[in-house]
Structure formats: structure tokens, C-alpha cells
Design a protein around this motif. Structure first.
Motif, PDB file in Angstrom:
ATOM      1  N   VAL A 129     -75.805 -20.466 -12.828  1.00 31.60           N
ATOM      2  CA  VAL A 129     -75.046 -21.198 -13.438  1.00 31.60           C
ATOM      3  C   VAL A 129     -74.915 -20.285 -14.570  1.00 31.60           C
ATOM      4  N   ASP A 130     -75.633 -20.406 -15.423  1.00 25.73           N
ATOM      5  CA  ASP A 130     -76.311 -19.258 -16.704  1.00 25.73           C
ATOM      6  C   ASP A 130     -75.399 -17.826 -15.890  1.00 25.73           C
ATOM      7  N   PHE A 131     -75.995 -16.971 -15.259  1.00 24.48           N
ATOM      8  CA  PHE A 131     -75.546 -16.115 -15.139  1.00 24.48           C
ATOM      9  C   PHE A 131     -74.314 -16.056 -14.485  1.00 24.48           C
ATOM     10  N   LEU A 132     -73.234 -16.777 -13.416  1.00 22.71           N
ATOM     11  CA  LEU A 132     -72.163 -16.602 -14.002  1.00 22.71           C
ATOM     12  C   LEU A 132     -70.890 -17.325 -14.933  1.00 22.71           C
ATOM     13  N   LEU A 133     -71.185 -17.747 -16.039  1.00 26.04           N
ATOM     14  CA  LEU A 133     -70.574 -17.912 -16.699  1.00 26.04           C
ATOM     15  C   LEU A 133     -70.482 -17.561 -18.318  1.00 26.04           C
ATOM     16  N   SER A 134     -71.745 -15.927 -17.894  1.00 28.10           N
ATOM     17  CA  SER A 134     -71.662 -15.289 -18.635  1.00 28.10           C
ATOM     18  C   SER A 134     -71.302 -14.008 -18.314  1.00 28.10           C
ATOM     19  N   HIS A 135     -70.311 -14.060 -17.372  1.00 32.09           N
ATOM     20  CA  HIS A 135     -70.018 -12.802 -17.133  1.00 32.09           C
ATOM     21  C   HIS A 135     -68.297 -13.115 -15.862  1.00 32.09           C
ATOM     22  N   PRO A 136     -67.169 -12.689 -16.231  1.00 35.26           N
ATOM     23  CA  PRO A 136     -65.952 -12.724 -15.816  1.00 35.26           C
ATOM     24  C   PRO A 136     -65.738 -13.086 -14.452  1.00 35.26           C
ATOM     25  N   PHE A 137     -66.218 -14.545 -14.220  1.00 35.69           N
ATOM     26  CA  PHE A 137     -66.123 -14.848 -12.667  1.00 35.69           C
ATOM     27  C   PHE A 137     -64.956 -16.068 -12.495  1.00 35.69           C
ATOM     28  N   VAL A 141     -75.128 -30.493  -3.839  1.00 36.96           N
ATOM     29  CA  VAL A 141     -73.889 -30.627  -3.921  1.00 36.96           C
ATOM     30  C   VAL A 141     -73.369 -30.316  -5.033  1.00 36.96           C
ATOM     31  N   ALA A 142     -72.877 -32.132  -5.448  1.00 39.72           N
ATOM     32  CA  ALA A 142     -72.305 -32.560  -5.976  1.00 39.72           C
ATOM     33  C   ALA A 142     -73.377 -32.762  -7.288  1.00 39.72           C
ATOM     34  N   LYS A 143     -74.593 -32.922  -7.513  1.00 46.00           N
ATOM     35  CA  LYS A 143     -75.165 -32.565  -8.528  1.00 46.00           C
ATOM     36  C   LYS A 143     -75.275 -31.544  -9.071  1.00 46.00           C
ATOM     37  N   ASN A 144     -75.234 -30.206  -7.937  1.00 48.86           N
ATOM     38  CA  ASN A 144     -74.923 -28.845  -8.955  1.00 48.86           C
ATOM     39  C   ASN A 144     -73.967 -28.531  -9.494  1.00 48.86           C
ATOM     40  N   LEU A 145     -72.421 -29.423  -8.778  1.00 45.89           N
ATOM     41  CA  LEU A 145     -70.948 -29.295  -9.108  1.00 45.89           C
ATOM     42  C   LEU A 145     -71.114 -29.585 -10.349  1.00 45.89           C
ATOM     43  N   LYS A 146     -71.906 -31.073 -10.433  1.00 45.55           N
ATOM     44  CA  LYS A 146     -71.408 -31.346 -12.162  1.00 45.55           C
ATOM     45  C   LYS A 146     -72.574 -30.538 -12.994  1.00 45.55           C
ATOM     46  N   TYR A 147     -73.580 -30.531 -13.053  1.00 50.01           N
ATOM     47  CA  TYR A 147     -73.894 -29.892 -14.176  1.00 50.01           C
ATOM     48  C   TYR A 147     -73.077 -28.807 -13.894  1.00 50.01           C
ATOM     49  N   PHE A 148     -73.115 -27.382 -13.000  1.00 47.53           N
ATOM     50  CA  PHE A 148     -72.038 -26.288 -13.997  1.00 47.53           C
ATOM     51  C   PHE A 148     -70.462 -26.940 -14.392  1.00 47.53           C
ATOM     52  N   VAL A 149     -70.211 -27.708 -13.557  1.00 49.92           N
ATOM     53  CA  VAL A 149     -69.234 -27.757 -14.457  1.00 49.92           C
ATOM     54  C   VAL A 149     -69.067 -28.372 -16.185  1.00 49.92           C
ATOM     55  N   GLU A 150     -70.006 -29.294 -15.965  1.00 53.27           N
ATOM     56  CA  GLU A 150     -70.826 -29.947 -17.587  1.00 53.27           C
ATOM     57  C   GLU A 150     -70.960 -28.278 -18.843  1.00 53.27           C
ATOM     58  N   GLU A 151     -71.517 -27.578 -18.218  1.00 48.21           N
ATOM     59  CA  GLU A 151     -71.668 -26.446 -18.457  1.00 48.21           C
ATOM     60  C   GLU A 151     -70.672 -25.483 -19.112  1.00 48.21           C
ATOM     61  N   ALA A 152     -69.767 -25.205 -17.731  1.00 47.24           N
ATOM     62  CA  ALA A 152     -68.750 -24.159 -18.160  1.00 47.24           C
ATOM     63  C   ALA A 152     -67.334 -25.480 -18.975  1.00 47.24           C
ATOM     64  N   ARG A 153     -67.997 -26.003 -18.814  1.00 47.24           N
ATOM     65  CA  ARG A 153     -66.654 -27.433 -20.171  1.00 47.24           C
ATOM     66  C   ARG A 153     -67.085 -26.735 -21.331  1.00 47.24           C
ATOM     67  N   LYS A 154     -68.942 -26.514 -21.567  1.00 47.11           N
ATOM     68  CA  LYS A 154     -69.772 -26.598 -23.257  1.00 47.11           C
ATOM     69  C   LYS A 154     -69.208 -24.595 -23.530  1.00 47.11           C
ATOM     70  N   ARG A 155     -68.823 -24.067 -22.584  1.00 44.09           N
ATOM     71  CA  ARG A 155     -68.344 -22.500 -22.723  1.00 44.09           C
ATOM     72  C   ARG A 155     -66.950 -23.004 -23.481  1.00 44.09           C
ATOM     73  N   LYS A 179     -64.788 -23.083 -20.033  1.00 45.88           N
ATOM     74  CA  LYS A 179     -64.508 -21.967 -18.965  1.00 45.88           C
ATOM     75  C   LYS A 179     -64.597 -23.230 -18.206  1.00 45.88           C
ATOM     76  N   LEU A 180     -64.139 -24.088 -18.316  1.00 41.61           N
ATOM     77  CA  LEU A 180     -63.642 -25.478 -16.739  1.00 41.61           C
ATOM     78  C   LEU A 180     -62.739 -24.375 -15.826  1.00 41.61           C
ATOM     79  N   GLY A 181     -61.436 -23.504 -16.174  1.00 36.68           N
ATOM     80  CA  GLY A 181     -60.342 -23.548 -15.810  1.00 36.68           C
ATOM     81  C   GLY A 181     -60.844 -22.093 -14.988  1.00 36.68           C
ATOM     82  N   LYS A 182     -61.996 -21.640 -14.617  1.00 42.39           N
ATOM     83  CA  LYS A 182     -63.024 -20.270 -13.822  1.00 42.39           C
ATOM     84  C   LYS A 182     -63.644 -21.325 -12.587  1.00 42.39           C
ATOM     85  N   ILE A 183     -63.283 -22.631 -12.853  1.00 45.54           N
ATOM     86  CA  ILE A 183     -63.724 -23.668 -11.680  1.00 45.54           C
ATOM     87  C   ILE A 183     -62.619 -23.366 -11.395  1.00 45.54           C
ATOM     88  N   SER A 184     -63.161 -23.641  -9.591  1.00 39.85           N
ATOM     89  CA  SER A 184     -62.194 -24.056  -8.706  1.00 39.85           C
ATOM     90  C   SER A 184     -62.783 -25.132  -7.326  1.00 39.85           C
TER      91      SER A 184
END
Length: 494
Positions: free
Chosen positions: A189-197, A226-240, A242-247
Motif C-alpha cells: 500500500v505504501d509503495f502504490l500510494l508513493s507513486h502515480p498509480f 480482502v476486506a481488511k486490506n481494502l479498508k486499510y488501503f482506503v484509509e491510507e489513501a484518504r490520509k494522503r 489519493k482516494l480518487g485513485k482507488i476503484s
């Protein structure tokens, strides 16, 4: 929901929850214009040969419509036959998968390989070099599979390598990855959010649907992880920011289409994502019936109503198909090509073979070349690209042709045996779902006005569940805005 065809216009009626809306698609300009009921009824009378029965008000409305349409710039849209550039492509970094999805078209992710295989790092770099060499403006790279995160170290190295190439060549680079979410660890998650993904996570939830459709290789359930991982991903994206980058994307079986709204609502509310896509699995012919499609459409109408209810809070439309329709209509975006497969983009498999798109990987009749000996002429081996919305039935005579996003060469082969002939039910679905999107577009203007327009102006490209939609060639035309017409009788929806 009626459709009236005249020489240069198509008039459409779309009604949901006893709220009818009326539109005209102008053939000469490609624009879509919302009109009043009297305009629609006047067009209907003309189509029925009852011009003498037009009321005075209908005549006034029709004159105002014609005057407005005469202001619109003519549509100048051709089909570029040249093959001399790519905008990017997808790289199958993994032809292996840790899931065993019931609708998988890729033989459990291996694409007919005798053994699962991961792309090595050197082949990854060669694929990236190939895409940079063939893309003159910028490069869109989609990491695909199988499950691409099974080969996360190669993705890491590939991204860093591509970013260095971008600096050297002064070509911007953008990345996408489609994942089943099981391996979305904090490190990933950290890597994906640190680059233009852009990241597309496949999840068919709620739990009972997802676990039925997407079990682990040993048959065990996968939803909870999957649900646990996605919730973590969404929360981290929101903090940064970048929530709109997730579909998130759900794929449903025909018998599950009565749950489309439940799936949409679950993904939207349980995970807080801003892009939700739901597609029907590609199955063998004669499995899907009109009753299935009508059920699907009824579910989409429920989604459209909820989108109106939640727009004030979210400031966006969440359902991806509706978002695409709304953006296309607002910006006057039309296109003559079916998709970018084998033209603006290609897919490179784990062995360096080149195919038109990920759906055709391992199909020997659709192998175009290899990255070691590629020539532009090889793209012409994908002969289906000679077909476009302008030159073959039923597309060339379809009122939706310039706005259609439901044409797929691979699906056509599956359902009709001919890559350029779409199945009638898919065309039916495309037209009816587009009408629902038009209705939603108008209702959002009614309810939110300037707030809705501001959201449209700052809208960004939508993460697509289809790699070729992320890398399609820029052959659309964006017409300039006509002089705005402010009146009670006609509203330009562009």
C-alpha cells in the motif's frame, strides 16, 4: 424509454421514478442536448408523419431547437489508419494466481501455460523499454496478471526503472494495477500510494457473493482478508488525498444480477470508495437472457436514485459507468474507435509476446509479435481494428455509436463468433444504461446546479477496470463550447 430517429437527430425519452427527461443527440455535431416535453412530442409527431398536428407551442420549441443546433460546430471525426505510436500497454507480470474465480477467462491466471509463471526483472525492463520507445508523448503502464502482486518485487523494480526512464526521456509515466486485494499489505500500500498509480481492486462483496465467486486456490473464503486490506488501503489513501485513485470492481454471474444494487451499496458504504464498477462475467453464449439484462437495468435505476441522494455529501458520482457517461456528455467527448486494443495499446505476456489486449493472451491466432522483433506493421495482424463505429453494421447505424463503451472484440467473439459483431443483448444493455446515465445527469443538474458543475469541471480520469481503456489512443474530438443558450426551452447538456 422511447427513442425517435430522424435524419440528423435522435430524440430520447428516459423516465425513472415518474420523472421523465428528454434529450436529442445531434448527428452533425455529436452533441447531446436536453429538451422540453413539447420539443420531444413535436419530434414524435414529425416522425409519425403528423406534422400538420403540431401545436403552436411545439412549433416554437422545434424552431428554438433548430436555431440552437445550427450554432453547434460540425463534427469532424475520422478514423486514423496509421500505426506509428502507442500510449502504453499492459504487462503480464504474473501468469499465476492465488485465487480460483468461478468466471475466470484466463485458466486460473495462467492463460493456458502448462505451469504458472512470473515475469523476471530483466524481461520487465525490456517490456518497459519497449513501451517507452513506442510511446512518443507519455507512457501508461498497466501491471496485470493473473495476480500481479504475486510478483511485487518485479513491479517495484519496474516502477523505479520506468520513473528513471521518464526523467531521461522527459516522457511522463503513469501506472495502473488490477489486483484481487489479498496481498495488499502495508508495504505494498505504501509503495502504490508513493507513486502515480491507479489501483483497481476486484471484490464481489458482500461476503456471501464474493466468497462464492472468488475463493482461494484451495477453495477457502477470501472476503475477510480482502476486506481488511481494502479498508486499510482506503484509509491510507484518504490520509494522503489519493482516494480518487482507488476503484473497486465487482464481477457478477447472471443469477446474481438481482443483487447489483446490494453490491454497489455495500462497496460504497462499507469501504468508503469513490469509484465502484460492476460488470457481468463473460460466459459462453446463450447463458445470459433479456430477463437478466432487464434485472440489471432495474438495479441500475435504483443506483441512479441513490447517486442523487448522496451527491450532496460525496460531491461525486460513485458508479463508474454513470460517471463515464456524465463526463463524456458534459465535455462533448465522442470517439470513432471501438477501443485501443492493438492500436493505442498492447499487452505483453510473461514471455515477451505481444497481443492486442489481455483478453487475447495465449490465443495463437491473436499473437502479433514479440518485443525483440516488433515492427509497426505487426499491429495490422489484429485485423479487427479495421472496424470502427463508422464502417460496419450494426454500429454505423446505431444512435449510441459515438458514446459507446460496451463494445469488446473478445466478448463479441465469445458471443457471436465475429469480433466486429456485438451481441444484441449487449447493445440493448448499452443503450438502456446510457439512457439511465442521461437521466441521472439531468437530475443532478436539477438538484445541485452550480455545485454539480464545479464537480464536473474538476473531475479527473476514472480508473478503468479495463487496461485498454486506460491506454486507448487519443482519437476523440473535444469540441469547443458553443455560445451558451440561456432560456426556459432548451438546455445544452455539453
Amino acid at each position: 424509454m422511447g427513442v425517435i430517429l430522424l435524419k440528423d437527430i435522435t430524440a430520447i425519452k428516459s423516465e425513472i421514478a415518474c420523472s421523465p427527461k428528454f434529450f436529442v443527440i445531434h448527428e452533425d455535431s455529436g452533441y447531446i442536448v436536453e429538451v422540453e416535453p413539447e420539443t420531444y412530442s413535436g419530434i414524435q409527431k414529425i416522425a409519425e408523419g403528423k406534422k400538420t398536428e403540431l401545436t403552436p407551442e411545439e412549433r416554437v420549441k422545434l424552431k428554438e431547437l433548430q436555431d440552437y443546433l445550427n450554432q453547434l460546430p460540425p463534427l469532424q471525426l475520422g478514423y486514423n489508419e496509421d500505426y506509428g505510436f502507442l500510449l502504453g500497454g499492459s504487462i503480464n507480470v504474473s501468469q499465476a494466481c492465488n485465487f480460483s474465480c468461478v468466471y475466470c477467462y484466463a485458466n486460473k491466471g495462467t492463460y493456458t501455460l502448462e505451469k504458472p509463471k512470473l515475469m523476471d526483472k530483466e524481461s520487465m525492463k525490456k517490456a518497459i523499454d519497449f513501451l517507452f520507445d513506442k510511446a512518443p508523448f507519455g507512457v501508461s503502464i498497466v501491471f496485470f496478471g493473473g495476480e500481479p502482486l504475486l510478483n511485487f518485487p518485479a513491479i517495484q523494480e519496474g516502477v523505479l526503472y520506468a520513473e528513471e526512464k521518464a526523467k531521461e526521456t522527459k516522457k511522463p509515466v503513469f501506472f495502473s494495477v488490477t489486483t484481487n486485494g489479498y496481498l495488499l499489505t502495508p508495504k505494498v500500500v505504501d509503495f502504490l500510494l508513493s507513486h502515480p498509480f491507479n489501483v483497481i481492486v476486484s471484490i464481489d462483496g458482500p461476503k456471501e457473493i464474493h466468497d462464492h465467486n472468488r475463493p482461494f486456490v484451495d477453495g477457502s473464503p477470501t472476503y475477510d482478508v480482502v476486506a481488511k486490506n481494502l479498508k486499510y488501503f482506503v484509509e491510507e489513501a484518504r490520509k494522503r488525498g489519493k482516494l480518487g485513485k482507488i476503484s473497486v470492481r465487482a464481477t457478477l454471474l447472471p443469477e446474481q444480477l438481482n443483487r447489483v444494487y446490494d453490491v454497489y451499496h455495500h462497496l460504497k458504504t462499507e469501504f468508503g470508495v469513490l469509484n465502484v464498477g460492476i460488470e457481468m462475467a463473460t460466459l459462453s453464449n446463450n447463458v445470459v437472457t433479456k430477463e437478466h439484462i432487464d434485472t440489471y437495468l432495474d438495479q441500475l435505476r435504483k443506483i441512479a436514485i441513490e447517486e442523487i441522494e448522496t451527491f450532496g455529501e460525496l460531491k461525486t458520482v460513485v458508479y463508474v459507468k454513470f460517471k463515464q457517461i456524465i463526463q463524456d456528455v458534459y465535455r462533448g467527448r465522442v470517439s470513432s474507435f471501438h477501443c485501443g486494443a492493438g492500436k493505442g495499446s498492447v499487452t505483453i505476456d510473461v514471455n515477451g509476446n505481444i497481443y492486442p489486449c489481455h483478453r487475447f493472451v495465449s490465443m495463437k491466432d491473436f499473437k502479433l509479435s514479440h518485443i525483440d522483433n516488433f515492427e509497426w506493421e505487426h499491429l495490422k495482424r489484429f485485423e479487427l481494428q479495421k472496424y470502427n463505429f463508422l464502417n460496419h453494421p450494426p454500429c454505423k447505424d446505431c444512435w449510441l455509436r459515438f458514446y459507446c463503451h460496451d463494445f469488446c472484440f473478445y466478448e463479441n467473439i465469445t458471443y457471436t463468433g465475429k469480433g466486429f459483431i456485438p451481441p444484441a443483448l449487449k447493445c440493448y444493455y448499452a443503450k438502456e444504461s446510457f439512457k439511465i446515465g442521461l437521466w441521472l445527469y439531468s437530475r443532478l443538474w436539477d438538484e445541485y446546479g452550480e455545485e454539480f458543475e464545479k464537480a464536473l469541471e474538476k473531475a479527473v480520469p476514472i480508473p478503468s477496470s479495463d487496461p485498454e481503456r486506460n491506454t486507448a489512443p487519443n482519437m476523440e474530438r473535444e469540441v469547443g463550447e458553443p455560445e451558451e443558450v440561456k432560456s426556459e426551452t432548451i438546455t445544452a447538456t455539453n
